[in-house]
Write a protein that holds these residues in place. Sequence first.
Motif, short mmCIF file in Angstrom:
data_model
loop_
_atom_site.label_atom_id
_atom_site.label_comp_id
_atom_site.label_asym_id
_atom_site.label_seq_id
_atom_site.Cartn_x
_atom_site.Cartn_y
_atom_site.Cartn_z
N VAL A 177 0.71 -1.28 -0.05
CA VAL A 177 0.03 -0.10 -0.04
C VAL A 177 0.57 1.26 0.09
O VAL A 177 0.15 2.47 -0.36
CB VAL A 177 -0.96 0.20 1.18
CG1 VAL A 177 -2.04 -1.04 1.18
CG2 VAL A 177 -0.23 -0.06 2.52
N GLY A 178 2.03 1.20 0.09
CA GLY A 178 2.99 2.37 0.43
C GLY A 178 4.50 1.96 0.30
O GLY A 178 4.78 0.64 0.38
N HIS A 179 5.11 3.08 0.62
CA HIS A 179 6.51 3.08 0.61
C HIS A 179 7.16 4.08 1.72
O HIS A 179 6.58 4.91 2.09
CB HIS A 179 7.25 3.45 -0.63
CG HIS A 179 8.72 3.13 -0.79
ND1 HIS A 179 9.47 3.84 -0.25
CD2 HIS A 179 9.28 2.26 -1.35
CE1 HIS A 179 10.95 3.44 -0.47
NE2 HIS A 179 10.57 2.25 -1.19
N THR A 180 8.08 3.44 2.34
CA THR A 180 9.06 4.40 3.52
C THR A 180 10.34 4.34 3.52
O THR A 180 10.88 3.43 2.86
CB THR A 180 8.59 3.85 4.73
OG1 THR A 180 9.00 4.70 5.94
CG2 THR A 180 8.74 2.45 5.31
N ALA A 181 11.20 5.43 3.87
CA ALA A 181 12.35 5.45 3.80
C ALA A 181 13.10 4.83 5.13
O ALA A 181 14.14 4.70 5.36
CB ALA A 181 12.91 6.96 3.82
N PHE A 182 12.01 4.66 6.00
CA PHE A 182 12.48 4.04 7.29
C PHE A 182 13.20 2.55 6.95
O PHE A 182 12.62 1.54 6.38
CB PHE A 182 11.28 4.04 8.20
CG PHE A 182 11.40 2.87 9.34
CD1 PHE A 182 11.93 3.49 10.57
CD2 PHE A 182 11.00 1.63 9.51
CE1 PHE A 182 12.37 2.74 11.73
CE2 PHE A 182 11.06 0.87 10.63
CZ PHE A 182 11.73 1.53 11.92
N GLN A 183 14.19 2.42 7.57
CA GLN A 183 14.89 1.44 7.43
C GLN A 183 14.82 0.33 8.82
O GLN A 183 15.62 0.51 9.73
CB GLN A 183 16.41 1.52 7.00
CG GLN A 183 16.48 2.01 5.52
CD GLN A 183 17.80 2.26 5.41
OE1 GLN A 183 18.94 1.88 5.82
NE2 GLN A 183 17.96 2.67 4.05
N PRO A 184 14.23 -1.03 8.59
CA PRO A 184 14.30 -1.58 9.80
C PRO A 184 15.47 -2.60 10.23
O PRO A 184 15.66 -3.14 11.29
CB PRO A 184 13.05 -2.83 9.57
CG PRO A 184 12.45 -2.13 8.30
CD PRO A 184 13.57 -1.32 7.84
N PHE A 185 16.47 -2.51 9.19
CA PHE A 185 17.77 -3.31 9.35
C PHE A 185 18.93 -2.42 8.74
O PHE A 185 18.71 -2.22 7.65
CB PHE A 185 17.68 -4.41 8.74
CG PHE A 185 18.70 -5.28 9.30
CD1 PHE A 185 18.94 -5.98 10.59
CD2 PHE A 185 19.58 -5.87 8.23
CE1 PHE A 185 19.94 -6.78 10.93
CE2 PHE A 185 20.77 -6.37 8.72
CZ PHE A 185 20.99 -7.08 9.90
N VAL A 193 18.62 -3.10 14.54
CA VAL A 193 17.07 -3.65 14.45
C VAL A 193 16.33 -2.52 15.31
O VAL A 193 16.64 -2.53 16.67
CB VAL A 193 16.89 -5.04 14.47
CG1 VAL A 193 15.24 -5.11 14.65
CG2 VAL A 193 17.34 -5.82 13.60
N PRO A 194 15.82 -1.42 14.97
CA PRO A 194 15.12 -0.33 15.87
C PRO A 194 14.11 -0.64 16.67
O PRO A 194 13.75 0.24 17.45
CB PRO A 194 14.86 0.60 14.97
CG PRO A 194 14.55 0.01 13.67
CD PRO A 194 15.29 -1.29 13.71
#
Lengths: 211, 325
Positions: A177-185, A193-194
């Motif tokens: 459904v979308g896109h994010t610049a947040f990086q989980p790793f 890993v935040p």
Amino acid sequence: MSGAAPTFTPLGDAALVVYTPQARALVSRLTQQPPPGLLDAVPALGQVTLLFDPLRTDAGPLAQAVRRLLATGSAEPAHPGRRLTIAVTFGGPDLPWCAAHAGLSEAAFIQALCAAPLEVAFVGFTPGFAFLTGLPPGLQMPRLAAPREQVPAGSVALGGPWAGVYPRATPGGWRLVGHTAFQPFDLARAEPVPWRAGDRVRFQDLGAQGG
Amino acid sequence: MADLESPERQGGELEVLRPGLHTTVQDAGRRARALGVPGGGAADGTARRLANALVGNPGAAPGLELTLLGPALRFDAPALISLCGAPFAATLDGAPLPLWRAVAVAAGQTLDVRGAPAGVRAFLAVRGGLLGQEVFGSCATDLRSGFGGLAGRALRAGDRLIWGPALPAPAPRAVPAPGLHTPVGPHHRLRVRPTPDLTPALAASLCGPPFTVSAQADRMGARLSEAVPAPHEPARPSVPNVPGLLQLPPDGRPIVLLPDAGTHGGYPTPLVVIQADHPRLAQLRPGDRVQFEEVSLAAARHALLAQERALRQAETALRHWYARP
């Protein structure tokens, strides 16, 4: 001590599955006070899988240690969950389908999704991938019948009861459904890993902020 | 006894002349599954431990995992190496290199590892241990996420690898008993434990009839060619995987999970290969035949204890050899 007693199922000769509503607290306590022979404790929803060295311990002593850890201390984990806001550019290939499935306009669907109080249930599947729980039933989307061979890194996706962010390009069967610049790793960070189980997450619509 | 800081301790460097099919830095793997990070590490743990013991390294020291077709490596400094695992054809400056023993390498010599007629993987240990990027306590290469080992990738021609300082030592004459070698195909009997997912119907179709290892076999898992009637459970939750688990996707073709498999999965998992047989999983080669045999927990424990006793005996003997004054 509150809560139902844990139940146990062996998984092969070197793992034990613990079923308990206090999976989160159990993992944090096992990390602080690992019983002898425990190699890794891996949480999922309502369960923790203990990987152990069968030359040093066994399901019996481990189950005892788990009962003891669950009987001591409070049901709540030591640290309160953090709050994370994830800025999302909506407009993924499945957004129109998901909005229609929910019986909403795209704008209303995005608004409802950003209003949902999500929580990290557990991290797993690929490094940093978090299973986010807390979607209202109307926003829960059936998985694709056939998974995509490649989902772009940063995709925000819905699958069954879950929401998630793909840390890297992988095959995937959830609806994008979308896109994010947040990086989980990200190994460049002190904490690669935040997020952890119990952290609270909200999506924020980048488009709605526009100037 | 020499001082650990004495100047005699030397490391060294090698150059990759030819990378081989899929050569990666591996060690004993990592424990960060709760962050979604696979265990990783050398798929054939027996080969890793014995190769390291033969050159006087700790059992978990990083080395190279070779796959199907080995690399050509030029050593720029004297080294002590050992190659354990599938029976790869290897030469050192043209002379045949024996497997399962320590071999001294002179500066400038080239190790050329070709193919193996059976099995898939071997572990190359260098005295001192290879150095690599450490992530979550391990140098194992995680190719999917691109970290660990050498920049998170397989070797390429022109790469240079460094090994750590160690006191020079002659090659021990001792060799591990052939009974310790990880068995290779083409026929495998894998001992398994049932899980609550194993129905009587699945037991009948999985335990007994032979399966063929398909071409889809890598460090994540080995897919088998023959399909069994798979239960259809689209709403099944994702739960933690363990090494050696047999996954049953909707098409019914089982996948045996190897060290790089994802940490969680949503498919039924009716069987788990027992610990004692995990090294064999590393040697499942496309075309090999596999049969699953259900054993009791006591039998699984007995098999692991017997194997561990023999392995430790070899490791202890070699440790004594290296500890000689």
